[in-house]
Design a protein around this motif. Structure first.
Motif, PDB file in Angstrom:
ATOM      1  N   GLY A 121      40.522  53.056  40.022  1.00 16.30           N
ATOM      2  CA  GLY A 121      40.240  53.976  38.452  1.00 16.30           C
ATOM      3  C   GLY A 121      41.476  52.863  37.677  1.00 16.30           C
ATOM      4  N   ASP A 122      42.207  51.976  38.022  1.00 15.51           N
ATOM      5  CA  ASP A 122      42.725  51.210  36.459  1.00 15.51           C
ATOM      6  C   ASP A 122      41.991  50.284  36.355  1.00 15.51           C
ATOM      7  OD1 ASP A 122      44.836  52.270  36.331  1.00 15.51           O
ATOM      8  OD2 ASP A 122      46.467  50.703  37.177  1.00 15.51           O
ATOM      9  N   GLU A 123      41.528  49.371  34.869  1.00 12.63           N
ATOM     10  CA  GLU A 123      40.978  48.363  35.072  1.00 12.63           C
ATOM     11  C   GLU A 123      41.332  47.019  34.333  1.00 12.63           C
ATOM     12  OE1 GLU A 123      37.634  49.709  31.717  1.00 12.63           O
ATOM     13  OE2 GLU A 123      37.640  51.471  33.360  1.00 12.63           O
ATOM     14  N   VAL A 124      41.013  45.974  34.662  1.00 13.11           N
ATOM     15  CA  VAL A 124      41.821  44.548  33.870  1.00 13.11           C
ATOM     16  C   VAL A 124      40.749  44.042  32.931  1.00 13.11           C
ATOM     17  CG1 VAL A 124      42.688  42.549  34.939  1.00 13.11           C
ATOM     18  CG2 VAL A 124      42.604  44.576  36.245  1.00 13.11           C
ATOM     19  N   ILE A 125      41.275  43.205  32.022  1.00 14.20           N
ATOM     20  CA  ILE A 125      40.030  42.185  31.344  1.00 14.20           C
ATOM     21  C   ILE A 125      41.280  40.968  31.647  1.00 14.20           C
ATOM     22  CG2 ILE A 125      39.206  41.910  29.136  1.00 14.20           C
ATOM     23  CD1 ILE A 125      40.146  44.342  28.020  1.00 14.20           C
ATOM     24  N   ALA A 126      40.119  40.531  32.293  1.00 10.30           N
ATOM     25  CA  ALA A 126      39.802  38.874  32.371  1.00 10.30           C
ATOM     26  C   ALA A 126      38.783  37.883  31.972  1.00 10.30           C
ATOM     27  CB  ALA A 126      40.287  38.373  34.073  1.00 10.30           C
ATOM     28  N   THR A 127      39.957  36.964  32.044  1.00 12.34           N
ATOM     29  CA  THR A 127      39.458  35.590  30.893  1.00 12.34           C
ATOM     30  C   THR A 127      37.821  35.456  31.989  1.00 12.34           C
ATOM     31  OG1 THR A 127      41.373  34.663  31.019  1.00 12.34           O
ATOM     32  CG2 THR A 127      40.020  33.270  30.457  1.00 12.34           C
ATOM     33  N   HIS A 128      36.398  34.685  31.164  1.00 11.92           N
ATOM     34  CA  HIS A 128      35.682  34.797  31.961  1.00 11.92           C
ATOM     35  C   HIS A 128      35.417  33.332  32.871  1.00 11.92           C
ATOM     36  CE1 HIS A 128      34.442  32.177  29.025  1.00 11.92           C
ATOM     37  NE2 HIS A 128      32.861  33.247  28.695  1.00 11.92           N
ATOM     38  N   ASP A 129      35.750  32.397  32.427  1.00  8.48           N
ATOM     39  CA  ASP A 129      35.920  31.252  33.286  1.00  8.48           C
ATOM     40  C   ASP A 129      36.840  30.882  34.758  1.00  8.48           C
ATOM     41  OD1 ASP A 129      37.458  30.062  30.561  1.00  8.48           O
ATOM     42  OD2 ASP A 129      36.510  28.656  30.582  1.00  8.48           O
ATOM     43  N   LEU A 130      38.447  31.836  34.463  1.00  8.07           N
ATOM     44  CA  LEU A 130      38.800  31.437  35.594  1.00  8.07           C
ATOM     45  C   LEU A 130      39.158  31.022  37.044  1.00  8.07           C
ATOM     46  CD1 LEU A 130      40.925  35.340  36.784  1.00  8.07           C
ATOM     47  CD2 LEU A 130      37.799  34.404  36.080  1.00  8.07           C
ATOM     48  N   TYR A 131      39.854  29.984  37.314  1.00 10.45           N
ATOM     49  CA  TYR A 131      40.414  30.114  38.406  1.00 10.45           C
ATOM     50  C   TYR A 131      39.079  30.587  39.642  1.00 10.45           C
ATOM     51  CZ  TYR A 131      42.067  28.908  42.915  1.00 10.45           C
ATOM     52  OH  TYR A 131      42.232  28.312  44.028  1.00 10.45           O
ATOM     53  N   GLY A 132      38.038  29.840  40.054  1.00  8.66           N
ATOM     54  CA  GLY A 132      36.799  30.244  41.336  1.00  8.66           C
ATOM     55  C   GLY A 132      38.237  31.351  42.374  1.00  8.66           C
ATOM     56  N   GLY A 133      39.655  31.202  43.074  1.00  9.52           N
ATOM     57  CA  GLY A 133      40.066  31.981  43.926  1.00  9.52           C
ATOM     58  C   GLY A 133      40.363  33.450  43.771  1.00  9.52           C
ATOM     59  N   SER A 134      40.969  32.621  41.835  1.00  6.89           N
ATOM     60  CA  SER A 134      41.401  34.363  41.513  1.00  6.89           C
ATOM     61  C   SER A 134      40.367  35.392  41.672  1.00  6.89           C
ATOM     62  CB  SER A 134      41.906  33.895  40.217  1.00  6.89           C
ATOM     63  OG  SER A 134      42.871  33.684  39.973  1.00  6.89           O
ATOM     64  N   TYR A 135      39.201  34.647  41.033  1.00  6.00           N
ATOM     65  CA  TYR A 135      37.739  35.876  40.575  1.00  6.00           C
ATOM     66  C   TYR A 135      37.321  36.488  41.812  1.00  6.00           C
ATOM     67  CZ  TYR A 135      32.407  36.682  39.667  1.00  6.00           C
ATOM     68  OH  TYR A 135      31.349  37.344  39.717  1.00  6.00           O
ATOM     69  N   ARG A 136      37.351  35.387  42.934  1.00  2.00           N
ATOM     70  CA  ARG A 136      37.098  36.305  43.890  1.00  2.00           C
ATOM     71  C   ARG A 136      37.465  37.124  44.960  1.00  2.00           C
ATOM     72  NH1 ARG A 136      37.579  31.173  48.430  1.00  2.00           N
ATOM     73  NH2 ARG A 136      39.715  31.470  47.949  1.00  2.00           N
ATOM     74  N   MET A 137      38.939  37.040  44.413  1.00  2.00           N
ATOM     75  CA  MET A 137      39.649  37.740  44.926  1.00  2.00           C
ATOM     76  C   MET A 137      39.597  39.560  44.108  1.00  2.00           C
ATOM     77  SD  MET A 137      43.985  37.848  45.181  1.00  2.00           S
ATOM     78  CE  MET A 137      44.310  37.768  43.502  1.00  2.00           C
ATOM     79  N   PHE A 138      39.710  39.241  43.093  1.00  2.00           N
ATOM     80  CA  PHE A 138      39.165  39.882  41.944  1.00  2.00           C
ATOM     81  C   PHE A 138      37.720  40.891  42.513  1.00  2.00           C
ATOM     82  CE2 PHE A 138      41.673  37.956  38.012  1.00  2.00           C
ATOM     83  CZ  PHE A 138      42.665  38.310  38.592  1.00  2.00           C
TER      84      PHE A 138
END
Ligand SMILES: *Cc1c(COP(=O)(O)O)cnc(C)c1O
Length: 380
Positions: free
Chosen positions: A88-105
């Motif tokens: 239920g929690d939400e995260v706001i992340a940078t849109h052009d971030l490290y590909g591995g971080s994007y994949r994990m999220f």
């Protein structure tokens, strides 16, 4: 103490039993107790290891935070941060971030009911448009990978404080030598230690730097419970690598500047992304929050053809075609097919990762050799 002195000495004492000047590699999984519960603070090496303790103290001192926790990889560190959250929690992340971080999220934690918003933070005020009552964490990368955008940490921190969010900053690209996000209000400073901190492309490791006692307790609990801790040999290698961090970063910056300006005037190059250019969108913010602009940059080719990019990245002799960054040796990569291949094409094009985008991790070799190598590879 100043940076160069801390890089060499922080957290490290001569070994009391022998006087050895270098921190020993405590290659042990467990520690003998005098009586049940009577020990010297070390019980089992997933929880604590003296070589790792020395390294954690050293990195904390470089990031100017009270604590540091080291992990078996940068992703292990990021994983631990997300595990602070609940469904239920939400995260706001940078849109052009490290590909591995994007994949994990997206591919791991979305399945656990955590919602991620990927936001263009070049104007950090954009973050406020995505806030909901469930927003718990801001995950910011600056400079971003691979577009070299700069995000205003002061604005991020104000939004985080006002809305009671944890501000986590991935400081891998800048290293603590060029930027200390905690000075600008970051609650967690994350690193892929694999990159500049290790500096020699021989270790995979991560770190989280924290000031708040309660947050440190929570992260250390998850770390010990889930187990992504690094071994003593790797901790030793990073302690050794950090001793030259300040020297390496100076040379990365010098060579980076040389290559960035060379690329910019090359007839086959379209755009060069490097925060040191006075006309880079957020150059003023970079100058405010960083003490130098580093050796990371990316560029596109005129015509934006995939084949042209392939030719460039396979022709270099000094730059090696490889993922990763931050080592003494120069690396060249093609994000669309390598580090960012897991991001769908529409998404990556939107963030600027076009077919001809090439990323450089400029190393600390002789700058003239590096320029010559790039010049040769760009010939058509
Ligand atoms: C490499 C990298 C990571 C992941 O770290 P690993 O040590 O490879 O797990 C995270 N963030 C950034 C910016 C990176 O470059």
């Amino acid at each position: 103490m100043k940076f160069g002195t801390k890089a060499i000495h922080a957290g490290q004492e001569p070994d009391p039993s022998t006087g050895a000047i270098m921190t020993p590699i405590f290659q042990t999984s467990t520690y003998v107790q005098e009586a049940p519960g009577k020990h010297k603070g070390y019980v089992y090496a997933r929880g604590k290891n003296p070589t790792r303790t020395a390294l954690e103290k050293c990195i904390a001192s470089l990031e100017k935070t009270k604590y540091c926790l080291c992990f078996s990889s940068g992703m292990g560190a990021a994983d631990t941060v997300i595990k602070l959250l609940k469904p239920g929690d939400e995260v706001i992340a940078t849109h052009d971030l490290y590909g591995g971080s994007y994949r994990m999220f997206v591919r791991v934690f979305s399945n656990y009911g955590i919602k991620f918003h990927f936001v263009d933070m070049v104007d950090a005020r954009n973050i406020t448009k995505f806030l909901t009552k469930n927003t718990k964490l801001l995950w910011v990368e600056t400079p971003t990978n691979p577009m070299m955008n700069i995000i205003d940490l002061t604005v991020c921190s104000k939004i985080a404080k006002k809305n009671n969010l944890i501000l986590a900053v991935d400081n891998t690209f800048a290293s603590p030598y060029l930027q200390n996000p905690a000075d600008f209000g970051a609650d967690i400073v994350a690193h892929s230690v694999t990159k500049y901190l290790g500096g020699h492309s021989d270790v995979v490791m991560g770190a989280l730097c924290i000031n708040n006692d309660d947050l440190r307790e929570k992260l250390a609990f998850i770390q010990n419970s889930c187990g992504a801790t690094p071994g003593p040999m790797d901790s030793y290698l990073v302690l050794r690598g950090i001793k030259t961090l300040h020297l390496r970063m100076e040379k990365h910056c010098e060579n980076g500047k040389k290559i960035a300006y060379f690329l910019r005037k090359h007839p086959n190059v379209d755009k060069v992304f490097w925060p040191g250019f006075p006309d880079h969108t957020n150059h003023a913010i970079a100058k405010k929050q960083m003490s130098g602009f580093g050796g990371m940059m990316s560029f596109t080719l005129k015509g934006d053809k995939l084949e042209d990019a392939y030719n460039v990245v396979t022709r270099t002799k000094v730059f090696s075609l490889a993922e990763s960054l931050g080592g003494v040796e120069s690396l060249i990569s093609h994000p669309a097919s390598m580090t960012h291949a897991s991001i769908p094409k529409e998404v990556r094009m939107k963030t600027g990762i076009s077919d001809s985008l090439i990323r450089l991790s400029v190393g600390v070799e002789d700058g003239d050799d590096l320029v010559e190598d790039i010049a040769m590879s760009l010939q058509q």
